[in-house]
Write an enzyme that holds these catalytic residues in place. Structure first.
Site, mmCIF file in Angstrom:
data_model
loop_
_atom_site.group_PDB
_atom_site.id
_atom_site.type_symbol
_atom_site.label_atom_id
_atom_site.label_comp_id
_atom_site.label_asym_id
_atom_site.label_seq_id
_atom_site.Cartn_x
_atom_site.Cartn_y
_atom_site.Cartn_z
ATOM 1 N N SER A 89 0.851 -1.194 0.000
ATOM 2 C CA SER A 89 0.000 0.000 0.000
ATOM 3 C C SER A 89 0.885 1.243 0.000
ATOM 4 O O SER A 89 1.754 1.392 0.865
ATOM 5 C CB SER A 89 -0.866 -0.022 1.264
ATOM 6 O OG SER A 89 -1.561 1.194 1.392
ATOM 7 N N CYS A 135 -11.119 1.097 19.165
ATOM 8 C CA CYS A 135 -12.389 1.476 19.787
ATOM 9 C C CYS A 135 -13.529 0.813 19.043
ATOM 10 O O CYS A 135 -13.566 0.811 17.822
ATOM 11 C CB CYS A 135 -12.577 2.974 19.709
ATOM 12 S SG CYS A 135 -11.642 3.818 20.947
HETATM 13 N N1 PLP Z 1 -2.502 -4.543 6.058
HETATM 14 C C1 PLP Z 1 -1.805 -3.965 7.063
HETATM 15 C C2 PLP Z 1 -0.800 -4.768 7.814
HETATM 16 C C3 PLP Z 1 -2.027 -2.622 7.386
HETATM 17 O O1 PLP Z 1 -1.339 -2.066 8.391
HETATM 18 C C4 PLP Z 1 -2.994 -1.892 6.645
HETATM 19 C C5 PLP Z 1 -3.292 -0.494 6.999
HETATM 20 O O2 PLP Z 1 -3.196 -0.076 8.119
HETATM 21 C C6 PLP Z 1 -3.679 -2.549 5.594
HETATM 22 C C7 PLP Z 1 -3.404 -3.873 5.340
HETATM 23 C C8 PLP Z 1 -4.699 -1.827 4.764
HETATM 24 O O3 PLP Z 1 -4.063 -0.987 3.835
HETATM 25 P P1 PLP Z 1 -4.858 0.217 3.139
HETATM 26 O O4 PLP Z 1 -4.966 1.304 4.164
HETATM 27 O O5 PLP Z 1 -3.992 0.619 1.986
HETATM 28 O O6 PLP Z 1 -6.157 -0.310 2.694
#
Ligand code: PLP
Length: 376
Positions: free
Chosen positions: A199, A324
Site C-alpha cells: 500500500s 475502539c
Molecule cells: N494490512 C496492514 C498490515 C495494514 O497495516 C494496513 C493499513 O493499516 C492494511 C493492510 C490496509 O491498507 P490500506 O490502508 O492501503 O487499505
C-alpha cells in the site's frame, strides 16, 4: 509557534515532495485515459508501464507480476478470495489470528462460502513459530497467508522459513507486506512469495493506491470484472497520477532504505534512553526483531486512550494498542494474541517514527509521556 509532532507513521505517512511533484502534471495536464489509442493517451500508457517496471525492479519481480489496486485492503481481499475461488481441490486456507482485518475479514468471507480456514497464533513476542505452521499444514491446504510484519507491535516474522514450509506442502504463500515494504529490504527472488500485498500510503506515496504482486503461474481469479486493464485481472481506468507517485515514493524509499533504517533505530534508542531516565514501569512489546521505528509499549494499569488524548493536547500524534468499538474500548486482537494481560493491554500505545522525525521529537515525546504517566 509550537511544533506539531507526528509519530503515527504506521497509520499513514506524508507523501514525499518528489512523489507529489511527479504526479501533479498527470492530474491536470496529461489527463488522458491510458486505454485510448491516440498519441495523447500513449504518454499515460508509457508512464504506467515505466512505473510498473520501476516497482517490479524495487522488489525483484517481473513487471507483468505487478497488479495495481486501490491499496492494501483490496490487495489482501483479492489474494485471499481470488485464490480460494481459483481451486476446487485444495480448499483450506491457513492464516494467523493477528493479521490485519483486511485479511481476517476476507478469510471470514471465504469461510462463509464453505472454504475452511485454520488460524495459528504467535508466541508472546508476536512471532509465528515455523513448527506451528508445519503442524497445521496438510495436503488440503491451498493457501497460507502470514503478514511480513505486524502493524501494532512491529514483529518481523521468520517469513522466508514460513514460506518454504508452506511450499514444502504444495501450498501457495501470500504475505501482507503493507507495513514492511519500503522500510525493510524485500526481494521476491530471495524469498519465493507467490503473492505480496503493498500500500503506497505506508511508504510516502498517496492513499488509495497499492499493488498485489502475483508470481507468474499462481492460480488466482480476477478480482474486479470490467475492462481489460491489468491484464484483465483488475478492471477500471488506471489512476495514472497515483501510480506514478507510488512508483516514485517506493524507489525513493528503497534508495534511502539503509539510511532511514539506521535513523529510525537511533530515534527509537533515544526514546528508550529518555524513558529509562525515569523509574516509570513499562513493557516493550514485539520482541527484538521489529520494524524500525515502530514502538509498542504498555503502561500496566494506565489507560492508553487517555494517554493518546493527553498527548494529542500536547500536539503529539500517536496511536493506542486497542481499537475502539462503539462505546466499548476493546482490547486489540493483536495484544490478545500475544497474551498480554488486560491491565497492560489497556495501557498500550504505539509510537511509529518516520524518516522525518528528529532526536528533539523523541525527547519531547518521552518527556510528555513521562509527565502524563506520572500525573495519573
Ligand atoms: N494490512 C496492514 C498490515 C495494514 O497495516 C494496513 C493499513 O493499516 C492494511 C493492510 C490496509 O491498507 P490500506 O490502508 O492501503 O487499505
Amino acid at each position: 509557534m509550537k511544533k506539531y509532532i507526528y509519530a503515527d507513521n504506521a497509520a499513514t505517512t506524508q507523501i514525499s515532495s518528489k512523489a507529489l511533484e511527479k504526479m501533479m502534471p498527470w492530474i491536470h495536464d496529461m489527463y488522458a485515459n491510458a486505454s485510448q489509442p491516440y498519441t495523447f493517451a500513449r504518454q499515460a500508457r508509457k508512464a504506467i508501464s515505466e512505473a510498473r517496471e520501476s516497482i517490479a525492479e524495487c522488489i525483484g519481480a517481473k513487471p507483468e507480476e505487478i497488479f495495481f489496486t486501490s491499496g492494501g485492503t483490496e490487495s489482501d481481499n483479492w489474494a485471499i478470495k481470488g485464490s480460494a475461488l481459483s481451486e476446487k481441490k485444495r480448499l483450506e486456507t491457513i492464516t494467523t489470528v493477528f493479521e490485519h482485518q483486511a485479511v481476517l475479514k476476507s478469510c471470514n468471507a471465504i469461510k462463509q462460502m464453505g472454504y475452511p480456514v485454520k488460524y495459528i497464533s504467535p508466541n508472546g513476542v508476536g512471532m509465528i513459530l515455523p513448527r506451528e505452521l508445519k503442524d497445521s499444514l496438510s495436503d488440503k491446504t491451498r493457501l497460507v497467508s502470514i503478514m511480513y510484519a505486524n502493524n501494532e507491535i512491529g514483529t518481523i516474522q521468520p517469513i522466508k522459513e514460513l514460506c518454504e514450509i508452506a511450499h514444502s506442502f504444495g501450498a501457495v504463500f501470500h504475505t501482507d507486506a503493507v507495513q514492511a515494504i519500503g522500510h525493510v529490504p524485500i526481494n521476491v527472488q530471495q524469498i519465493d512469495f507467490d503473492m505480496l500485498s503493498a500500500s503506497a500510503h505506508k511508504f510516502n506515496g498517496p492513499k488509495g493506491i497499492g499493488f498485489l504482486f502475483v508470481r507468474h503461474a499462481t492460480k488466482i481469479i480476477p478480482f474486479i470484472d470490467g475492462g481489460s486493464q491489468e491484464q484483465g485481472y483488475r478492471a477500471g481506468t488506471e489512476n495514472v497520477p497515483f501510480i506514478i507517485a507510488m512508483a516514485t515514493a517506493l524507489k525513493e524509499n528503497i534508495e534511502n532504505l539503509k539510511e532511514n533504517q539506521t535513523k529510525k533505530k537511533l530515534l527509537e534508542s533515544t526514546f528508550f534512553a529518555e524513558m529509562n531516565k525515569s523509574n516509570i514501569k513499562f513493557i516493550k512489546n514485539g520482541g527484538s526483531n521489529t520494524l524500525p521505528g515502530l514502538i509498542s509499549i504498555s503502561f500496566p494499569g494506565y489507560d492508553g486512550e487517555a494517554i493518546l488524548h493527553r498527548m494529542d493536547l500536547a500536539g503529539i500524534s500517536i496511536s493506542t494498542g486497542s481499537a475502539c468499538n462503539g462505546m466499548n474500548t476493546e482490547i486489540s486482537h493483536v495484544l490478545k494474541a500475544i497474551n498480554l494481560d488486560e491491565k497492560s493491554a489497556k495501557g498500550t500505545i504505539r509510537i511509529s517514527v518516520g524518516k522525518d522525525n528528529t532526536t528533539e521529537d523523541m525527547v519531547e515525546i518521552a518527556s510528555k509521556l513521562k509527565i502524563i504517566v506520572l500525573e495519573k
